[in-house]
Write a protein that holds these residues in place. Structure first.
Motif, PDB file in Angstrom:
ATOM      1  N   UNK A 165       1.226  -4.379  -1.024  1.00 22.46           N
ATOM      2  CA  UNK A 165      -0.262  -5.339  -0.806  1.00 22.46           C
ATOM      3  C   UNK A 165      -1.310  -5.347   0.163  1.00 22.46           C
ATOM      4  N   UNK A 166      -1.286  -4.479   0.978  1.00 18.37           N
ATOM      5  CA  UNK A 166      -2.034  -3.872   2.662  1.00 18.37           C
ATOM      6  C   UNK A 166      -3.483  -3.603   1.389  1.00 18.37           C
ATOM      7  N   UNK A 167      -3.535  -2.297   0.462  1.00 17.63           N
ATOM      8  CA  UNK A 167      -4.002  -1.865  -0.356  1.00 17.63           C
ATOM      9  C   UNK A 167      -4.990  -2.628  -1.239  1.00 17.63           C
ATOM     10  N   UNK A 168      -4.498  -4.281  -1.422  1.00 18.03           N
ATOM     11  CA  UNK A 168      -5.079  -4.538  -2.306  1.00 18.03           C
ATOM     12  C   UNK A 168      -5.738  -5.695  -1.537  1.00 18.03           C
ATOM     13  N   UNK A 169      -5.342  -5.925  -0.051  1.00 15.20           N
ATOM     14  CA  UNK A 169      -5.661  -6.984   0.801  1.00 15.20           C
ATOM     15  C   UNK A 169      -6.320  -5.293   2.180  1.00 15.20           C
ATOM     16  N   UNK A 170      -7.165  -5.434   2.222  1.00 14.37           N
ATOM     17  CA  UNK A 170      -8.029  -4.579   3.522  1.00 14.37           C
ATOM     18  C   UNK A 170      -8.382  -5.121   4.912  1.00 14.37           C
ATOM     19  N   UNK A 171      -8.663  -6.445   4.548  1.00 13.17           N
ATOM     20  CA  UNK A 171      -8.983  -7.001   5.383  1.00 13.17           C
ATOM     21  C   UNK A 171      -7.824  -7.809   6.025  1.00 13.17           C
ATOM     22  N   UNK A 172      -6.280  -7.384   5.886  1.00 12.91           N
ATOM     23  CA  UNK A 172      -4.879  -8.040   6.469  1.00 12.91           C
ATOM     24  C   UNK A 172      -4.512  -7.418   7.777  1.00 12.91           C
ATOM     25  N   UNK A 173      -3.973  -7.921   8.444  1.00 13.23           N
ATOM     26  CA  UNK A 173      -3.630  -6.892   8.849  1.00 13.23           C
ATOM     27  C   UNK A 173      -1.635  -6.724   8.595  1.00 13.23           C
ATOM     28  N   UNK A 174      -1.015  -6.238   9.486  1.00 13.98           N
ATOM     29  CA  UNK A 174      -0.013  -6.203   9.539  1.00 13.98           C
ATOM     30  C   UNK A 174       1.103  -6.878  10.250  1.00 13.98           C
ATOM     31  N   UNK A 175       1.919  -8.249  10.342  1.00  8.88           N
ATOM     32  CA  UNK A 175       2.465  -9.045  10.929  1.00  8.88           C
ATOM     33  C   UNK A 175       3.028  -8.920  10.832  1.00  8.88           C
ATOM     34  N   UNK A 176       4.183 -10.372  11.255  1.00  8.91           N
ATOM     35  CA  UNK A 176       5.265 -10.164  11.460  1.00  8.91           C
ATOM     36  C   UNK A 176       6.364 -11.140   9.809  1.00  8.91           C
ATOM     37  N   UNK A 177       5.486 -12.070   9.286  1.00  8.59           N
ATOM     38  CA  UNK A 177       5.427 -13.015   8.181  1.00  8.59           C
ATOM     39  C   UNK A 177       5.083 -11.857   7.282  1.00  8.59           C
ATOM     40  N   UNK A 178       4.702 -10.990   6.951  1.00  8.73           N
ATOM     41  CA  UNK A 178       3.833  -9.752   5.982  1.00  8.73           C
ATOM     42  C   UNK A 178       5.018  -9.403   6.037  1.00  8.73           C
ATOM     43  N   UNK A 179       5.892  -8.561   6.913  1.00  6.94           N
ATOM     44  CA  UNK A 179       6.623  -7.965   6.696  1.00  6.94           C
ATOM     45  C   UNK A 179       7.514  -8.483   6.130  1.00  6.94           C
ATOM     46  N   UNK A 180       9.044  -9.748   6.631  1.00 10.57           N
ATOM     47  CA  UNK A 180       9.327 -10.356   6.111  1.00 10.57           C
ATOM     48  C   UNK A 180       9.482 -11.012   4.759  1.00 10.57           C
ATOM     49  N   UNK A 181       8.169 -11.131   4.414  1.00 16.59           N
ATOM     50  CA  UNK A 181       7.340 -11.277   2.876  1.00 16.59           C
ATOM     51  C   UNK A 181       8.139 -10.562   2.164  1.00 16.59           C
ATOM     52  N   UNK A 182       8.062  -9.187   2.290  1.00 22.80           N
ATOM     53  CA  UNK A 182       7.769  -7.655   1.861  1.00 22.80           C
ATOM     54  C   UNK A 182       9.360  -7.463   1.998  1.00 22.80           C
ATOM     55  N   UNK A 183      10.287  -7.562   3.067  1.00 25.40           N
ATOM     56  CA  UNK A 183      11.135  -7.909   2.781  1.00 25.40           C
ATOM     57  C   UNK A 183      12.106  -8.639   1.472  1.00 25.40           C
ATOM     58  N   UNK A 184      12.079  -9.996   1.403  1.00 23.44           N
ATOM     59  CA  UNK A 184      12.218 -10.501   0.854  1.00 23.44           C
ATOM     60  C   UNK A 184      11.640 -10.529  -0.635  1.00 23.44           C
ATOM     61  N   UNK A 185      10.837 -10.065  -0.570  1.00 25.05           N
ATOM     62  CA  UNK A 185      10.454  -9.266  -2.524  1.00 25.05           C
ATOM     63  C   UNK A 185       9.659 -10.537  -3.122  1.00 25.05           C
ATOM     64  N   UNK A 186       8.869 -10.949  -1.830  1.00 31.21           N
ATOM     65  CA  UNK A 186       7.716 -12.272  -2.281  1.00 31.21           C
ATOM     66  C   UNK A 186       6.266 -11.792  -2.267  1.00 31.21           C
TER      67      UNK A 186
END
Length: 61
Positions: free
Chosen positions: A39-60
């Motif tokens: 996801x971060x490779x496809x969206x280089x302007x994004x930063x890692x946030x708790x919400x992103x980590x949660x979405x990754x854990x949930x497979x979203x």
């Protein structure tokens, strides 16, 4: 007796105590870390946030 690398000893201890596996190199593509890296490779302007980590854990991602 051979001298042990303190970094490797620490990794082994942490893995045993937490049941987490410390991995170096690329993550499995379908793991939470792999999804987050993709996801971060496809969206280089994004930063890692708790919400992103949660979405990754949930497979979203």
């Amino acid at each position: 007796m051979a001298e042990r690398d303190p970094i490797e000893e620490t990794k082994t201890f942490v893995q045993q105590m937490t049941t987490y596996r410390i991995v170096e190199g690329p993550a499995e593509p379908d793991s939470p870390r792999g999804r987050l890296e993709r996801y971060l490779a496809e969206h280089p302007d994004e930063r890692v946030t708790p919400e992103l980590v949660k979405a990754a854990r949930e497979g979203k991602l």
